[in-house]
Design a protein around this motif. Structure first.
Motif, PDB file in Angstrom:
ATOM      1  N   VAL A 141       4.834  25.523 -29.340  1.00 24.63           N
ATOM      2  CA  VAL A 141       4.239  24.214 -29.027  1.00 24.63           C
ATOM      3  C   VAL A 141       4.684  23.744 -27.645  1.00 24.63           C
ATOM      4  N   ILE A 142       5.955  23.934 -27.323  1.00 21.93           N
ATOM      5  CA  ILE A 142       6.439  23.556 -25.989  1.00 21.93           C
ATOM      6  C   ILE A 142       5.664  24.328 -24.919  1.00 21.93           C
ATOM      7  N   GLY A 143       5.493  25.623 -25.128  1.00 23.36           N
ATOM      8  CA  GLY A 143       4.760  26.427 -24.152  1.00 23.36           C
ATOM      9  C   GLY A 143       3.307  26.014 -24.035  1.00 23.36           C
ATOM     10  N   ALA A 144       2.649  25.815 -25.185  1.00 20.80           N
ATOM     11  CA  ALA A 144       1.221  25.482 -25.172  1.00 20.80           C
ATOM     12  C   ALA A 144       0.965  24.136 -24.512  1.00 20.80           C
ATOM     13  N   PHE A 145       1.699  23.116 -24.929  1.00 16.27           N
ATOM     14  CA  PHE A 145       1.471  21.793 -24.366  1.00 16.27           C
ATOM     15  C   PHE A 145       1.987  21.690 -22.933  1.00 16.27           C
ATOM     16  N   GLY A 146       3.027  22.451 -22.612  1.00 20.49           N
ATOM     17  CA  GLY A 146       3.518  22.454 -21.237  1.00 20.49           C
ATOM     18  C   GLY A 146       2.472  22.964 -20.267  1.00 20.49           C
ATOM     19  N   ILE A 147       1.756  24.029 -20.640  1.00 19.96           N
ATOM     20  CA  ILE A 147       0.687  24.553 -19.793  1.00 19.96           C
ATOM     21  C   ILE A 147      -0.387  23.491 -19.585  1.00 19.96           C
ATOM     22  N   SER A 148      -0.775  22.789 -20.650  1.00 23.03           N
ATOM     23  CA  SER A 148      -1.815  21.766 -20.539  1.00 23.03           C
ATOM     24  C   SER A 148      -1.361  20.587 -19.687  1.00 23.03           C
ATOM     25  N   VAL A 149      -0.118  20.142 -19.880  1.00 20.38           N
ATOM     26  CA  VAL A 149       0.393  19.016 -19.089  1.00 20.38           C
ATOM     27  C   VAL A 149       0.503  19.406 -17.619  1.00 20.38           C
ATOM     28  N   GLY A 150       0.988  20.605 -17.334  1.00 20.32           N
ATOM     29  CA  GLY A 150       1.081  21.064 -15.954  1.00 20.32           C
ATOM     30  C   GLY A 150      -0.280  21.161 -15.293  1.00 20.32           C
ATOM     31  N   LEU A 155       0.828  -1.199   0.000  1.00 18.60           N
ATOM     32  CA  LEU A 155       0.000   0.000   0.000  1.00 18.60           C
ATOM     33  C   LEU A 155       0.867   1.255   0.000  1.00 18.60           C
ATOM     34  N   ALA A 156       1.900   1.249   0.840  1.00 19.23           N
ATOM     35  CA  ALA A 156       2.803   2.398   0.889  1.00 19.23           C
ATOM     36  C   ALA A 156       3.504   2.601  -0.445  1.00 19.23           C
ATOM     37  N   THR A 157       3.949   1.501  -1.058  1.00 17.57           N
ATOM     38  CA  THR A 157       4.613   1.588  -2.362  1.00 17.57           C
ATOM     39  C   THR A 157       3.675   2.156  -3.411  1.00 17.57           C
ATOM     40  N   SER A 158       2.398   1.710  -3.355  1.00 18.18           N
ATOM     41  CA  SER A 158       1.410   2.196  -4.321  1.00 18.18           C
ATOM     42  C   SER A 158       1.186   3.700  -4.160  1.00 18.18           C
ATOM     43  N   ARG A 159       1.103   4.157  -2.899  1.00 12.36           N
ATOM     44  CA  ARG A 159       0.892   5.589  -2.668  1.00 12.36           C
ATOM     45  C   ARG A 159       2.087   6.406  -3.140  1.00 12.36           C
ATOM     46  N   VAL A 160       3.276   5.930  -2.845  1.00 10.66           N
ATOM     47  CA  VAL A 160       4.483   6.631  -3.286  1.00 10.66           C
ATOM     48  C   VAL A 160       4.537   6.685  -4.808  1.00 10.66           C
ATOM     49  N   ALA A 161       4.163   5.548  -5.447  1.00  6.48           N
ATOM     50  CA  ALA A 161       4.187   5.504  -6.915  1.00  6.48           C
ATOM     51  C   ALA A 161       3.230   6.521  -7.499  1.00  6.48           C
ATOM     52  N   ARG A 162       2.032   6.633  -6.874  1.00  6.77           N
ATOM     53  CA  ARG A 162       1.071   7.617  -7.373  1.00  6.77           C
ATOM     54  C   ARG A 162       1.594   9.034  -7.207  1.00  6.77           C
ATOM     55  N   ARG A 163       2.220   9.304  -6.058  1.00  2.00           N
ATOM     56  CA  ARG A 163       2.770  10.644  -5.834  1.00  2.00           C
ATOM     57  C   ARG A 163       3.908  10.951  -6.794  1.00  2.00           C
ATOM     58  N   MET A 164       4.662   9.936  -7.177  1.00  3.01           N
ATOM     59  CA  MET A 164       5.802  10.152  -8.059  1.00  3.01           C
ATOM     60  C   MET A 164       5.427  10.166  -9.531  1.00  3.01           C
ATOM     61  N   ALA A 165       4.191   9.726  -9.852  1.00  2.00           N
ATOM     62  CA  ALA A 165       3.792   9.645 -11.259  1.00  2.00           C
ATOM     63  C   ALA A 165       3.799  11.024 -11.906  1.00  2.00           C
ATOM     64  N   GLY A 166       3.232  12.035 -11.198  1.00  2.00           N
ATOM     65  CA  GLY A 166       3.190  13.385 -11.755  1.00  2.00           C
ATOM     66  C   GLY A 166       4.567  13.958 -12.028  1.00  2.00           C
ATOM     67  N   LEU A 201      -1.494  17.533 -14.530  1.00  2.00           N
ATOM     68  CA  LEU A 201      -0.763  16.827 -13.478  1.00  2.00           C
ATOM     69  C   LEU A 201      -0.909  17.480 -12.113  1.00  2.00           C
ATOM     70  N   PHE A 202      -0.850  18.808 -12.066  1.00  6.40           N
ATOM     71  CA  PHE A 202      -0.730  19.485 -10.775  1.00  6.40           C
ATOM     72  C   PHE A 202      -1.794  20.554 -10.531  1.00  6.40           C
ATOM     73  N   GLY A 203      -2.672  20.805 -11.522  1.00  2.00           N
ATOM     74  CA  GLY A 203      -3.636  21.896 -11.400  1.00  2.00           C
ATOM     75  C   GLY A 203      -4.768  21.702 -10.408  1.00  2.00           C
ATOM     76  N   PRO A 204      -5.282  20.473 -10.205  1.00  2.00           N
ATOM     77  CA  PRO A 204      -6.480  20.314  -9.366  1.00  2.00           C
ATOM     78  C   PRO A 204      -6.369  20.903  -7.970  1.00  2.00           C
ATOM     79  N   ARG A 205      -5.192  20.866  -7.361  1.00  2.00           N
ATOM     80  CA  ARG A 205      -5.072  21.363  -5.989  1.00  2.00           C
ATOM     81  C   ARG A 205      -5.429  22.844  -5.895  1.00  2.00           C
ATOM     82  N   LEU A 206      -4.834  23.668  -6.766  1.00  2.00           N
ATOM     83  CA  LEU A 206      -5.125  25.099  -6.702  1.00  2.00           C
ATOM     84  C   LEU A 206      -6.502  25.433  -7.263  1.00  2.00           C
TER      85      LEU A 206
END
Length: 495
Positions: free
Chosen positions: A357-366, A26-37, A369-374
């Motif tokens: 393209v790097i800027g546009a897709f980078g914004i979408s990927v970010g 379970l701990a490994t699974s949680r760490v893996a999920r946290r590290m996926a982003g 991966l990390f947008g829901p919290r804010l």
């Protein structure tokens, strides 16, 4: 009997071992999920460097540009993680959009805004913050831009981690000031420009809060507090949606599409007026149909604001992608151009498509991966939003930019949106207290909450006020100090 006891002890030991193994899994699974982003983000940064290497071929400064592309991708990821919450948070907090729906819409419209209207040119020295003639050579200029890009990305990353929406534009400006000051001396810094940026720390949230609170007061006075709420909604909601359509049409003309064709303020206002009147006329029969059969209560009114709120979130994302993608790709484009044509620092340069393209897709990927919290923080943790309150926040964001452009005032879209959320929340507190005082006069014999208990039930979380305000004030100096330190380190290494 002894054999049974021994078997029981073996089974007990086996259960404990299995329990430990399950806990480890379970701990490994949680760490893996946290590290996926972070893992996916790292792969995106590497991919950006590979794209840069592919398009640059064997140019002399290829390695520097590949590294800079990685920094630009990192900044784009952080813009998506932090800035986009301001556009999607109110709609998600009001339950007009699910988190998944918000991420999909934002990713599409942020990318579209960046690629369609993201700008054909950028001023490489961040709009006059640093005097170009103060930079000694193209190599020093490249080091300064790399330091500014990395420092601003690191600061936005830190702000996202602590849960503070900050202005990525201010972070980039701070980075340019720090690196440029270290490279050319503090005399090269345009302190007047920095003064106007500092003024926006106050102007943006105050204007956003006042306009959002004003519209919420209007909705409460003209619709919510009326005896026949449905009839009032039929009269006023089409006009409110028309105001929103006109404001966003003018907003997009000024901020989102200005890179495709120059739009003076008067022309943008005329476009907004035509769009507003047309939308008002169209919405009259639409609202009449939508309101048929609705009960005469506040909850019924919320459905009338859902679609305008979703559309406003999409349009805000388009305009944000068109404007703020430059925070990631502007310094990168300057580095690319300088490496190709030695000595162009300070000039206005073209932005290659692969950089956009790097800027546009980078914004979408970010964002993904990390947008829901804010998004949750802006949408529901500062104050409780419903579709009507969120509508006021979204409308305030568009109108404030137009008013600020008319007055020639510097503003930050991040500060406007968050200030509008605070404005809505503080207005609700004031309005609730006002109605309570009136009720206490009318019904003096009723048991009322004590002032202490009312104080504990504030509608705005004060902890967020101090955290966000501190992050806003610190953004420019913090990114400047980090950028100067990174520049000095790069110069020492490059020797």
């Amino acid at each position: 009997m002894a054999d049974k006891d021994l078997e029981a002890r073996h089974l007990e030991t086996l259960d404990r071992d299995l329990g430990r193994f399950s806990g480890l899994e379970l701990a490994t699974s949680r760490v893996a999920r946290r590290m996926a982003g972070p893992g996916i983000a790292f792969l995106f940064i590497v991919a950006a460097g590979l794209v840069a290497a592919l398009f640059l071929g064997g140019t002399g400064d290829g390695l520097i540009v590949v590294i800079a592309a990685g920094f630009g991708a990192y900044m784009a990821l952080n813009i998506g993680a932090n800035d986009v919450a301001n556009n999607m948070g109110p709609a998600v907090g009001a339950n007009a959009l699910t988190m998944t729906g918000a991420i999909v819409i934002a990713a599409i419209f942020e990318s579209a805004g960046a690629l369609i209207a993201g700008g054909d040119v950028v001023e490489t020295i961040s709009k006059g913050i640093i005097a170009p003639e103060g930079i000694a050579s193209s190599d020093v200029f490249i080091w300064a831009m790399m330091a500014a890009l990395l420092a601003s990305a690191l600061w936005v990353n830190l702000a996202t981690w602590i849960g503070a929406p900050v202005s990525t534009t201010h972070a980039v400006v701070g980075g340019v000031v720090g690196a440029g000051g270290a490279a050319a001396g503090l005399g090269a810094v345009n302190w007047a420009s920095l003064g106007t940026i500092a003024a926006s720390w106050v102007i943006s949230p105050v204007l956003g809060a006042m306009i959002a609170a004003g519209f919420l007061w209007f909705i409460k006075a003209r619709i919510i507090y009326q005896d026949d709420k449905i009839a009032a909604a039929r009269r006023w909601v089409p006009m409110l949606v028309g105001i929103m359509a006109g404001a966003f049409a003018a907003y997009l003309a000024l901020k989102g599409l200005n890179q495709l064709f120059h739009t003076p303020l008067g022309t943008a206002a005329l476009i907004g007026l035509c769009a507003g009147v047309a939308t008002w006329a169209v919405m009259i029969p639409v609202i009449r149909r939508q309101s048929e059969g609705l009960e005469n209560r506040n909850r019924s009114l919320k459905a009338l604001f859902n679609i305008p709120l979703v559309v406003s979130a999409a349009l805000l994302s388009f305009a944000h992608g068109a404007n703020d993608v430059a925070n990631a790709v502007g310094p990168l484009a300057a580095i690319v151009e300088t490496s190709r044509h030695d000595g162009t620092n300070g000039a206005v340069v073209a932005v290659p498509l692969w950089v956009m393209v790097i800027g546009a897709f980078g914004i979408s990927v970010g964002l993904f991966l990390f947008g829901p919290r804010l998004i949750r923080m802006v949408g529901s943790e500062i104050t409780k939003l419903n579709p009507m309150r969120a509508y006021c926040v979204a409308l305030s964001a568009a109108i404030t930019v137009i008013v600020a452009s008319w007055l020639g005032l510097p503003v930050s879209s991040t500060h406007i949106a968050v200030g509008a959320v605070f404005g809505v929340g503080f207005f609700r507190e004031w309005d609730t207290e006002r109605r309570l005082r009136k009720a206490r006069v009318d019904m003096p014999d009723r048991d009322w909450l004590s002032p202490e208990e009312r104080g504990r039930r504030k509608l705005v979380r004060r902890a967020h006020v101090s955290t966000i305000a501190a992050a806003w004030v610190v953004t420019v100096p913090a990114s400047a100090v980090m950028s100067a330190a990174i520049f000095l380190a790069i110069r020492a290494i490059a020797g």
